[in-house]
Design an enzyme around this catalytic site. Structure first.
Site, PDB file in Angstrom:
ATOM      1  N   PRO A 116     -63.871  -7.963  79.003  1.00 47.21           N
ATOM      2  CA  PRO A 116     -62.469  -7.640  79.256  1.00 47.21           C
ATOM      3  C   PRO A 116     -61.600  -8.895  79.226  1.00 47.21           C
ATOM      4  O   PRO A 116     -61.935  -9.913  79.834  1.00 47.21           O
ATOM      5  CB  PRO A 116     -62.500  -7.054  80.673  1.00 47.21           C
ATOM      6  CG  PRO A 116     -63.718  -7.637  81.306  1.00 47.21           C
ATOM      7  CD  PRO A 116     -64.715  -7.795  80.202  1.00 47.21           C
ATOM      8  N   SER A 145     -59.785  -4.404  80.044  1.00 49.94           N
ATOM      9  CA  SER A 145     -59.266  -5.021  81.269  1.00 49.94           C
ATOM     10  C   SER A 145     -58.296  -4.090  82.000  1.00 49.94           C
ATOM     11  O   SER A 145     -57.571  -3.305  81.378  1.00 49.94           O
ATOM     12  CB  SER A 145     -58.549  -6.314  80.895  1.00 49.94           C
ATOM     13  OG  SER A 145     -57.757  -6.769  81.969  1.00 49.94           O
ATOM     14  N   LEU A 167     -62.293  -3.260  86.483  1.00 55.11           N
ATOM     15  CA  LEU A 167     -61.375  -3.034  87.604  1.00 55.11           C
ATOM     16  C   LEU A 167     -61.034  -4.322  88.347  1.00 55.11           C
ATOM     17  O   LEU A 167     -61.918  -5.030  88.825  1.00 55.11           O
ATOM     18  CB  LEU A 167     -62.015  -2.064  88.616  1.00 55.11           C
ATOM     19  CG  LEU A 167     -61.144  -1.752  89.830  1.00 55.11           C
ATOM     20  CD1 LEU A 167     -59.973  -0.846  89.462  1.00 55.11           C
ATOM     21  CD2 LEU A 167     -61.972  -1.126  90.953  1.00 55.11           C
ATOM     22  N   TYR A 168     -59.714  -4.597  88.423  1.00 54.01           N
ATOM     23  CA  TYR A 168     -59.201  -5.514  89.443  1.00 54.01           C
ATOM     24  C   TYR A 168     -58.626  -4.626  90.522  1.00 54.01           C
ATOM     25  O   TYR A 168     -57.717  -3.829  90.242  1.00 54.01           O
ATOM     26  CB  TYR A 168     -58.047  -6.364  88.898  1.00 54.01           C
ATOM     27  CG  TYR A 168     -58.427  -7.533  88.040  1.00 54.01           C
ATOM     28  CD1 TYR A 168     -59.393  -8.450  88.425  1.00 54.01           C
ATOM     29  CD2 TYR A 168     -57.749  -7.754  86.837  1.00 54.01           C
ATOM     30  CE1 TYR A 168     -59.701  -9.538  87.628  1.00 54.01           C
ATOM     31  CE2 TYR A 168     -58.051  -8.842  86.038  1.00 54.01           C
ATOM     32  CZ  TYR A 168     -59.023  -9.728  86.442  1.00 54.01           C
ATOM     33  OH  TYR A 168     -59.320 -10.803  85.656  1.00 54.01           O
ATOM     34  N   THR A 194     -64.593  -6.605  88.903  1.00 45.54           N
ATOM     35  CA  THR A 194     -64.572  -8.077  88.856  1.00 45.54           C
ATOM     36  C   THR A 194     -64.362  -8.635  90.259  1.00 45.54           C
ATOM     37  O   THR A 194     -63.352  -8.357  90.902  1.00 45.54           O
ATOM     38  CB  THR A 194     -63.467  -8.561  87.892  1.00 45.54           C
ATOM     39  OG1 THR A 194     -63.753  -8.044  86.598  1.00 45.54           O
ATOM     40  CG2 THR A 194     -63.398 -10.078  87.835  1.00 45.54           C
ATOM     41  N   LYS A 269     -68.983  -7.807  88.302  1.00 47.83           N
ATOM     42  CA  LYS A 269     -68.775  -8.928  87.372  1.00 47.83           C
ATOM     43  C   LYS A 269     -68.336 -10.156  88.155  1.00 47.83           C
ATOM     44  O   LYS A 269     -67.315 -10.111  88.855  1.00 47.83           O
ATOM     45  CB  LYS A 269     -67.696  -8.555  86.341  1.00 47.83           C
ATOM     46  CG  LYS A 269     -67.309  -9.655  85.373  1.00 47.83           C
ATOM     47  CD  LYS A 269     -66.363  -9.112  84.307  1.00 47.83           C
ATOM     48  CE  LYS A 269     -66.025 -10.120  83.224  1.00 47.83           C
ATOM     49  NZ  LYS A 269     -65.016 -11.109  83.618  1.00 47.83           N
ATOM     50  N   HIS A 293     -66.001 -15.969  85.058  1.00 51.65           N
ATOM     51  CA  HIS A 293     -64.704 -15.665  84.467  1.00 51.65           C
ATOM     52  C   HIS A 293     -64.373 -16.640  83.325  1.00 51.65           C
ATOM     53  O   HIS A 293     -63.224 -16.992  83.089  1.00 51.65           O
ATOM     54  CB  HIS A 293     -63.609 -15.721  85.542  1.00 51.65           C
ATOM     55  CG  HIS A 293     -62.578 -14.641  85.424  1.00 51.65           C
ATOM     56  ND1 HIS A 293     -62.582 -13.522  86.209  1.00 51.65           N
ATOM     57  CD2 HIS A 293     -61.516 -14.498  84.602  1.00 51.65           C
ATOM     58  CE1 HIS A 293     -61.548 -12.752  85.889  1.00 51.65           C
ATOM     59  NE2 HIS A 293     -60.895 -13.327  84.906  1.00 51.65           N
ATOM     60  N   GLY A 325     -70.009 -16.159  79.309  1.00 53.54           N
ATOM     61  CA  GLY A 325     -69.602 -17.537  79.566  1.00 53.54           C
ATOM     62  C   GLY A 325     -70.193 -18.492  78.544  1.00 53.54           C
ATOM     63  O   GLY A 325     -71.401 -18.739  78.552  1.00 53.54           O
ATOM     64  N   ILE A 327     -70.813 -18.312  75.371  1.00 49.61           N
ATOM     65  CA  ILE A 327     -71.624 -17.843  74.231  1.00 49.61           C
ATOM     66  C   ILE A 327     -70.844 -18.094  72.938  1.00 49.61           C
ATOM     67  O   ILE A 327     -69.771 -17.530  72.724  1.00 49.61           O
ATOM     68  CB  ILE A 327     -71.931 -16.326  74.370  1.00 49.61           C
ATOM     69  CG1 ILE A 327     -72.768 -16.027  75.606  1.00 49.61           C
ATOM     70  CG2 ILE A 327     -72.535 -15.766  73.078  1.00 49.61           C
ATOM     71  CD1 ILE A 327     -74.255 -16.162  75.462  1.00 49.61           C
TER      72      ILE A 327
HETATM   73  C1  LIG Z   1     -57.561 -15.124  78.273  1.00 52.48           C
HETATM   74  C2  LIG Z   1     -58.617 -14.506  79.134  1.00 52.48           C
HETATM   75  C3  LIG Z   1     -58.285 -13.387  79.906  1.00 52.48           C
HETATM   76  C4  LIG Z   1     -59.269 -12.776  80.695  1.00 52.48           C
HETATM   77  N1  LIG Z   1     -58.947 -11.625  81.366  1.00 52.48           N
HETATM   78  C5  LIG Z   1     -59.902 -11.017  82.122  1.00 52.48           C
HETATM   79  C6  LIG Z   1     -59.622  -9.794  82.777  1.00 52.48           C
HETATM   80  O1  LIG Z   1     -58.532  -9.230  82.660  1.00 52.48           O
HETATM   81  N2  LIG Z   1     -60.606  -9.244  83.543  1.00 52.48           N
HETATM   82  C7  LIG Z   1     -61.847  -9.833  83.681  1.00 52.48           C
HETATM   83  O2  LIG Z   1     -62.712  -9.304  84.392  1.00 52.48           O
HETATM   84  N3  LIG Z   1     -62.148 -10.979  83.039  1.00 52.48           N
HETATM   85  C8  LIG Z   1     -61.213 -11.567  82.255  1.00 52.48           C
HETATM   86  N4  LIG Z   1     -61.527 -12.718  81.576  1.00 52.48           N
HETATM   87  C9  LIG Z   1     -62.906 -13.247  81.642  1.00 52.48           C
HETATM   88  C10 LIG Z   1     -63.782 -12.644  80.530  1.00 52.48           C
HETATM   89  O3  LIG Z   1     -64.014 -11.277  80.760  1.00 52.48           O
HETATM   90  C11 LIG Z   1     -65.147 -13.340  80.424  1.00 52.48           C
HETATM   91  O4  LIG Z   1     -65.752 -13.356  81.695  1.00 52.48           O
HETATM   92  C12 LIG Z   1     -65.057 -14.774  79.874  1.00 52.48           C
HETATM   93  O5  LIG Z   1     -64.029 -14.893  78.928  1.00 52.48           O
HETATM   94  C13 LIG Z   1     -66.389 -15.166  79.234  1.00 52.48           C
HETATM   95  O6  LIG Z   1     -66.386 -16.505  78.863  1.00 52.48           O
HETATM   96  P1  LIG Z   1     -66.049 -17.026  77.384  1.00 52.48           P
HETATM   97  O7  LIG Z   1     -64.576 -16.908  77.200  1.00 52.48           O
HETATM   98  O8  LIG Z   1     -66.536 -18.426  77.407  1.00 52.48           O
HETATM   99  O9  LIG Z   1     -66.821 -16.159  76.396  1.00 52.48           O
HETATM  100  C14 LIG Z   1     -60.570 -13.325  80.765  1.00 52.48           C
HETATM  101  C15 LIG Z   1     -60.884 -14.452  79.990  1.00 52.48           C
HETATM  102  C16 LIG Z   1     -59.927 -15.029  79.182  1.00 52.48           C
HETATM  103  C17 LIG Z   1     -60.311 -16.204  78.328  1.00 52.48           C
END
Ligand SMILES: Cc1cc2nc3c(=O)[nH]c(=O)nc-3n(C[C@H](O)[C@H](O)[C@H](O)COP(=O)(O)O)c2cc1C
Length: 397
Positions: A116, A145, A167-168, A194, A269, A293, A325, A327
């Site tokens: 998400p 998301s 879910l937030y 999350t 998460k 995250h 994270g 990958i």
């Molecule tokens: C721009 C951005 C917005 C994100 N928004 C959310 C979100 O709305 N909800 C959530 O659970 N994680 C969010 N994440 C975290 C991602 O779901 C994920 O955990 C993370 O991007 C994985 O790492 P990576 O970017 O290195 O692949 C966000 C990440 C980024 C980069």
């Protein structure tokens, strides 16, 4: 990319490669500034990062790129994979490779899913809808998301199959439960709660880029309280007065409440420790996503791939453990699988593809990772996921 250009130039000048110099010259011509001009030009998913940077205004790129504090955890997520080396086995029949995996009773072609990411229309006008179409074209699991710029119903329709909903929680139970019930009614089989952003964060890199942006941001971002939700269809019709996503008082009691509220499977998460993995089991959680995250929560300095083994050990195979994270390569996926992950997710890479080229960019990112995983599975003599075990790697900490 710079190094690759220098290398291509070197090859083009070499008499050994005289016959292929026209092809090399073409490759150079396609990338005058070192940035790929089409998804097909990409050799790996990292090629999409500069293309996204070129396509996006500074503030939006900053939001995508940022970690927290000094971005140490963001970097650690990448570096973590170098703490493990592979142990390829030889003379195994790898003429057929089966990358499929089963998640909560649904079979997927690969163990790679779409994490998400909020507000995707800031990266491309089609946003989550383009991602859904790419997910459909590649038969990939998509997680939407809470702060999406398209509704769960529209994305599910564009995907043509159920998606998972992230879910937030909000500071008002009636709003939170409405979101959950809406996702359930849209056919989402899994709710991804999350848990790693309950008390705020310090996104310095984002602020640095924000300062470089000369646009009038109030055109889209109203300075009024509650404006975060105004352009989010999942909050249409909700009383936004005093509504907030930050929920610092939430505890495990909330997890039990969610379990009672919904029949969807519940994945947490943002789990990083054996202690919390144990509490997940005690509280009836159906799956764990090891995540920090994308280095955007707290500056722990710890890579998710280094957190994975203790979580996997604590869970003892009772529920699936996922990871995201850092990958960026098929070998990263392979290492996470070898350490016990059932499936792994990507965040930034598919958003780079989306920002630079829309749906075809997302498809190409997923395709490259799928191809790299296929290659490394065959090369390591492990032509199905169940053959990838802790014996497939060695820790070199
Ligand atoms: C721009 C951005 C917005 C994100 N928004 C959310 C979100 O709305 N909800 C959530 O659970 N994680 C969010 N994440 C975290 C991602 O779901 C994920 O955990 C993370 O991007 C994985 O790492 P990576 O970017 O290195 O692949 C966000 C990440 C980024 C980069």
């Amino acid at each position: 990319m710079q190094h690759r250009r220098a290398f291509l130039k070197f090859l083009a000048a070499s008499p050994l490669f005289a016959s292929s110099s026209a092809i090399l010259a073409q490759a150079l011509a396609q990338a005058p500034d070192g940035v790929i001009a089409s998804p097909a030009d990409a050799l790996d998913v990292l090629d999409f990062e500069p293309a996204a940077r070129k396509a996006l205004p500074p503030a939006h790129y900053g939001y995508l790129a940022t970690g927290v504090d000094s971005d140490a955890t963001l970097k650690a997520n990448r570096e973590g994979y170098s703490h493990y080396e592979l142990r390829p086995r030889r003379l195994v029949d790898v003429s057929h490779n089966d990358m499929s995996c089963e998640l909560f009773g649904t079979k997927w072609e690969t163990p790679l899913f779409i994490c998400p990411v909020g507000s995707q229309k800031m990266f491309n006008p089609e946003g989550e809808m383009a991602v859904a179409k790419a997910a459909q074209a590649t038969n990939t699991l998509q997680i939407l998301s809470t702060v999406s710029t398209s509704s769960v119903e529209d994305v599910t329709a564009a995907r043509g199959a159920p998606i998972w909903y992230q879910l937030y929680p909000t500071n008002r139970w009636e709003v939170t439960s409405k979101l959950v019930k809406r996702a359930e009614a849209a056919g989402c089989p899994v709710l991804v709660f999350t848990v790693d952003l309950m008390a705020g964060r310090n996104t310095e890199t984002e602020q640095i880029f924000h300062r470089q942006d000369t646009r009038q941001c109030t055109a889209c971002h109203s300075p009024q309280p509650g404006s975060t939700f105004r352009r989010k269809p999942m909050f249409a019709g909700v009383d936004l007065n005093g509504l907030a996503l930050a929920s610092p008082s939430i505890t495990w009691e909330f997890v039990r409440r969610l379990k009672q509220l919904t029949s969807m499977k519940l994945v947490l998460k943002g789990i990083e420790t054996r202690e919390d993995a144990g509490l997940c089991l005690e509280n009836g959680v159906d799956g764990i996503l090891v995540s920090n995250h994308g280095g955007r929560a707290e500056e722990s300095g710890r890579a998710t791939v280094d957190c994975l083994p203790e979580v996997v050990q604590a869970v003892g195979g009772k529920i699936p453990v996922f990871l995201d994270g850092g990958i960026r390569r098929g070998t990263d996926i392979y290492k996470a699988l070898a350490l016990g992950a059932t499936a792994v997710g990507i965040g930034r890479p598919y958003i780079w593809g989306l920002a630079a080229f829309g749906q075809p960019g997302v498809e190409r990112v997923l395709g490259i990772l799928r191809r790299e995983l296929d290659l490394i599975m065959r090369q390591c003599g492990t032509p199905s996921l169940k053959q990838i075990t802790t014996a497939s790697l060695v820790s070199v900490h």
